[in-house]
Design an enzyme around this catalytic site. Structure first.
Site, short mmCIF file in Angstrom:
data_model
loop_
_atom_site.label_atom_id
_atom_site.label_comp_id
_atom_site.label_asym_id
_atom_site.label_seq_id
_atom_site.Cartn_x
_atom_site.Cartn_y
_atom_site.Cartn_z
N ALA A 284 8.90 -15.91 49.93
CA ALA A 284 9.19 -16.54 48.54
C ALA A 284 9.59 -17.14 48.21
O ALA A 284 11.45 -16.73 49.03
CB ALA A 284 8.52 -15.69 47.41
N GLU A 286 12.55 -18.78 44.25
CA GLU A 286 12.86 -18.46 43.75
C GLU A 286 12.73 -19.65 42.85
O GLU A 286 14.38 -19.24 41.94
CB GLU A 286 14.46 -17.45 42.96
N GLU A 320 11.30 -12.29 43.16
CA GLU A 320 11.37 -13.87 42.38
C GLU A 320 11.76 -13.98 40.73
O GLU A 320 12.91 -14.58 40.47
CB GLU A 320 10.64 -14.65 43.50
N HIS A 323 15.70 -13.02 40.13
CA HIS A 323 16.23 -14.00 40.38
C HIS A 323 16.45 -14.90 39.09
O HIS A 323 17.49 -16.20 39.29
CB HIS A 323 15.84 -15.23 41.88
N GLU A 342 20.88 -11.96 46.59
CA GLU A 342 19.74 -11.48 47.03
C GLU A 342 19.78 -9.88 46.52
O GLU A 342 18.69 -9.23 46.56
CB GLU A 342 19.92 -11.25 48.51
#
Length: 759
Positions: A284, A286, A320, A323, A342
């Site tokens: 995925a 973000e 995500e 983020h 991360e």
């Protein structure tokens, strides 16, 4: 960005750690000539030609007089370029440097320092590389999708494609009738034209953000809607899949609600779109307020999904959305501090899901993730969390378990050292001070030190800027009613010669000791800071044993004297929680790897776990037992090893059986799958293999007859001796559909892929 699920980490960590050593050569940074303030983008995809055209106007601030502006551009055909300054517009000559992915716009008359604007008309192509602006094909339909992290926004529009060049984006899409367009801002207008069969979608101007966070998605999307704390949420799926997004939507609502209470800054954007596509290079991405997911990381068939699948989707959603604060609101100044994105998201993702699904015991998954990071850090080819990188290849190689899992483990250790509320206060101050801007490692740990008045900056600097991790050797002795504990540290390597030779690294390590008592279950913790090669500490009372990593929050290996280890092994179930048992098993294996203990010592330690029913402990143990079976057991030893393993695991397998009980916890379902797989695969248990073959045939006839969490184990074991006839059955269309339902995104009916993480 979520680069891979937990199942794949055990395979990928070594490859990714090695790849970090072979990055590209010359630096590819933009010269400091101008800074963008706003982009106005208008893009028109053409699915008949598989390309797109665009116009952009960029408002910039020129930093010093210059006759040229240098931008990033790749696979872009410039059709017109002008620069306007002080009321005068000049046509720009464009020179491309394909190797550096840069475009130089040169004009005859120097541009003075101050405001200016760039106008560009251009054409780009939809590439087949799952990066930049690319095509995704689903059941005969075309979808246009972006993936810009780390350095591929330049493939969709010329830009200042570095994270520190934050700007606002005003985006317009001209698309075919019947298609949807999604971007970072909410839709503020959608009008027919400008040509027949077209409509024009205009999005709200974004807050300041980095170019790699821009998102564009065009296609025949379906959607379902939700909201959390007044934030509109929408799950977009390719045609016909929207009902599979309901679990992901519920997870998103939980995460927004949780994060809004954890942070002093509520969700910082107007809406959140979550977009599913089947072919997406990352798990995925973000993008600000428009997260794009690979289908298997967002969609679920709730009737047949396994607990592991649910955890994967929930944790990816949580990662995500985290983020949106760490990475989007506050962005690292350069990619060498990728961990600020991360590592933070990995550290934070557990919190909302643990509050939502406490029976998943996700804190134990954090322990396992830390173990995997320690495994990578035990290689000579590892790299520091803060790692210089100047080229696109070098940057991409930083997306590994060091930047994700090690960074998260160091944050967890620092949180434990400061205390959760003090750490939280530091995090909130950091976010407020750098909101809509950029930050560095030093910015973060200096803020924590300022808030806490503790040397957390020294701790974090030692773990972030150095490669590897320490092994803390513990020696404890009782004298005159007191326990004397000597702690010494050295860098741990899997390579026995490197470990024996020693190295120069020295860490500032927050150590929390657990001191045992003669009364079972009556231990207590003592925390100290180890900043030297060796230090001694004295505690009142005589402890029969001392554990070096209480609550497993420390990012380090531990080593013990044989007598102390034997004493602890007798008290595993009474005095140590599940996380501590996982870490003890892992640390014992680390000692085996460097010759401080034997494999026989490890198996003797494991022999005391016949009554173990915690899935995280069994997962750690099973991984090592599988490794021993595959790499260490000889043909002459195999029968004896399998007999020992069967004796170890059969009692648990008999207790668990093949079917879940009413009201059974999700952890117990996972435990069943682990025990039966290891007993059948490494242990060669004939009855387990026969039962698995029978259940596989049953599941092919009626998928609902086998629990989704157990299905991967069933098919993996059945395939072990299934032969060509079993494979042919899996190739039948209805069975391909079944396997794709169990594991979305699989192109072939390889049902054993659920166990592909084993050594």
């Amino acid at each position: 960005m979520r680069r891979w699920g937990k199942r794949m980490k055990r395979i990928l960590f070594a490859v990714l750690s090695f790849s970090a050593l072979v990055s590209g050569a010359a630096a590819q940074r933009l010269p400091e000539l101008a800074v963008p303030d706003t982009y106005q983008l208008k893009i028109e995809p053409n699915f008949s030609r598989d390309d797109f055209t665009g116009e952009e106007a960029i408002q910039i601030r020129v930093l010093r007089p210059t006759s040229q502006i240098v931008m990033n551009s790749a696979d872009i055909e410039f059709r017109e370029a002008t620069i306007t300054s002080s009321g005068a517009t000049q046509k720009a000559k464009v020179t491309l440097d394909k190797q550096k992915e840069m475009a130089t716009l040169a004009v005859d008359q120097p541009i003075p320092a101050g405001p200016a604007s760039i106008f560009i008309r251009y054409r780009g192509i939809f590439n087949g590389e799952l990066r930049g602006f690319y095509l995704s094909r689903v059941e005969g339909r075309k979808y246009a999708i972006t993936q810009f992290e780390a350095t591929d926004a330049r493939r969709a529009f010329p830009c200042f494609d570095e994270p520190a060049y934050k700007a606002t984006f005003d985006i317009t899409m001209v698309i075919d009738q019947g298609l949807e367009a999604i971007s970072n801002g909410k839709t503020i207008s959608d009008a027919p034209g400008p040509a027949a069969g077209k409509h024009t979608v205009h999005f709200a101007t974004t807050p300041k953000m980095s170019s790699y966070l821009v998102a564009l998605a065009v296609g025949a999307f379906d959607h379902i809607d939700g909201e959390a704390d007044g934030v509109p949420l929408r799950i977009w799926t390719t045609a016909g899949k929207k009902d599979q997004g309901r679990f992901g939507l519920a997870a998103a609502e939980q995460c927004i609600h949780f994060y809004n209470r954890y942070f002093d800054l509520r969700y910082p954007f107007e809406k959140l779109d979550m977009i599913e596509v089947p072919d997406f290079a990352s798990g995925a991405m973000e993008n600000t307020a428009a997260i794009i997911f690979r289908d298997s990381d967002l969609l679920l068939d709730s009737a047949q999904s396994s607990v592991d699948q649910q955890k994967e989707v929930a944790s990816t959603v949580a990662h995500e959305i985290a983020h949106q604060w760490f990475g989007d609101l506050v962005t690292m100044a350069w990619w060498d501090d990728l961990w600020l994105n991360e590592g933070f998201a990995n550290w934070l993702q557990t919190k909302p899901i643990a509050a939502w699904k406490p029976d998943w015991n996700l804190e134990l998954d954090d322990v396992r993730d830390s173990e995997r990071a320690l495994a990578v850090d035990s290689l000579a080819s590892t790299h520091p969390i803060h790692q210089p990188a100047e080229t696109p290849n070098g940057i991409n190689e930083l997306f590994d378990t060091i930047s994700y899992d090690k960074a998260a483990a160091v944050l967890l250790m620092s949180e434990n050292y400061l205390g959760p509320e003090v750490f939280r206060a530091g995090v909130n101050r950091y976010l407020k001070e750098h909101a809509y801007g950029n930050a560095t490692s030093q910015d973060f740990w200096n803020t924590l030190a300022s808030v806490s008045h503790k040397p957390v900056d020294q701790i974090m600097a030692s773990f972030v800027t150095q490669p590897g991790a320490p092994m803390v050797n513990l020696e404890a002795h009782c004298t005159n009613g007191s326990t004397s504990v000597t702690l010494s540290q050295q860098r741990y390597f899997y390579d026995r010669n490197l470990f024996a030779a020693g190295s120069n690294e020295l860490w500032t390590v927050p150590i929390c000791l657990k001191l045992g008592s003669s009364a079972p279950g009556n231990s207590h913790d003592e925390c100290r800071l180890l900043g030297k090669r060796s230090e001694a500490f004295t505690f009142s009372g005589c402890a029969p044993w001392v554990l070096a990593n209480a609550d497993t929050k420390g990012y380090y290996r531990s080593a013990y004297e044989p007598d102390a280890l034997r004493e602890m092994s007798r008290r595993l179930e009474v005095d140590f929680d599940a996380g501590e048992r996982v870490r003890l098993l892992s640390d014992e294996w680390a000692s085996v790897r460097v010759g401080r203990q034997t494999v026989g010592d490890y198996l003797g330690f494991a022999d005391g776990l016949k009554l173990e029913r915690n899935r995280a402990v069994v997962d750690e143990l099973s991984e090592r037992l599988e490794y021993i079976a595959k790499y260490l057991v000889t043909d002459s030893d195999r029968e004896g090893y399998q007999s020992w393993l069967q004796n170890l695991l059969r009692p648990a397998a008999k207790e668990l059986g093949w079917k879940p009980y009413p009201g059974e916890s999700d952890d117990r379902k996972i435990l069943r799958a682990q025990i039966l797989y290891t007993l059948g695969h490494a242990g060669g248990d004939s009855q387990v293999l026969a039962d698995a073959s029978q259940l596989a045939q049953q599941a092919l006839a009626d998928p609902a007859s086998v629990d989704g969490t157990l299905a991967g184990t069933v098919f993996a074991l059945a395939a072990q001796n299934g032969g060509a006839s079993f494979y042919d059955k899996l190739r039948r269309p209805k069975n391909i559909t079944f396997c794709s339902t169990l594991w979305p995104g699989s192109a072939i009916p390889n049902c054993s892929r659920v166990r592909c993480d084993l050594p």
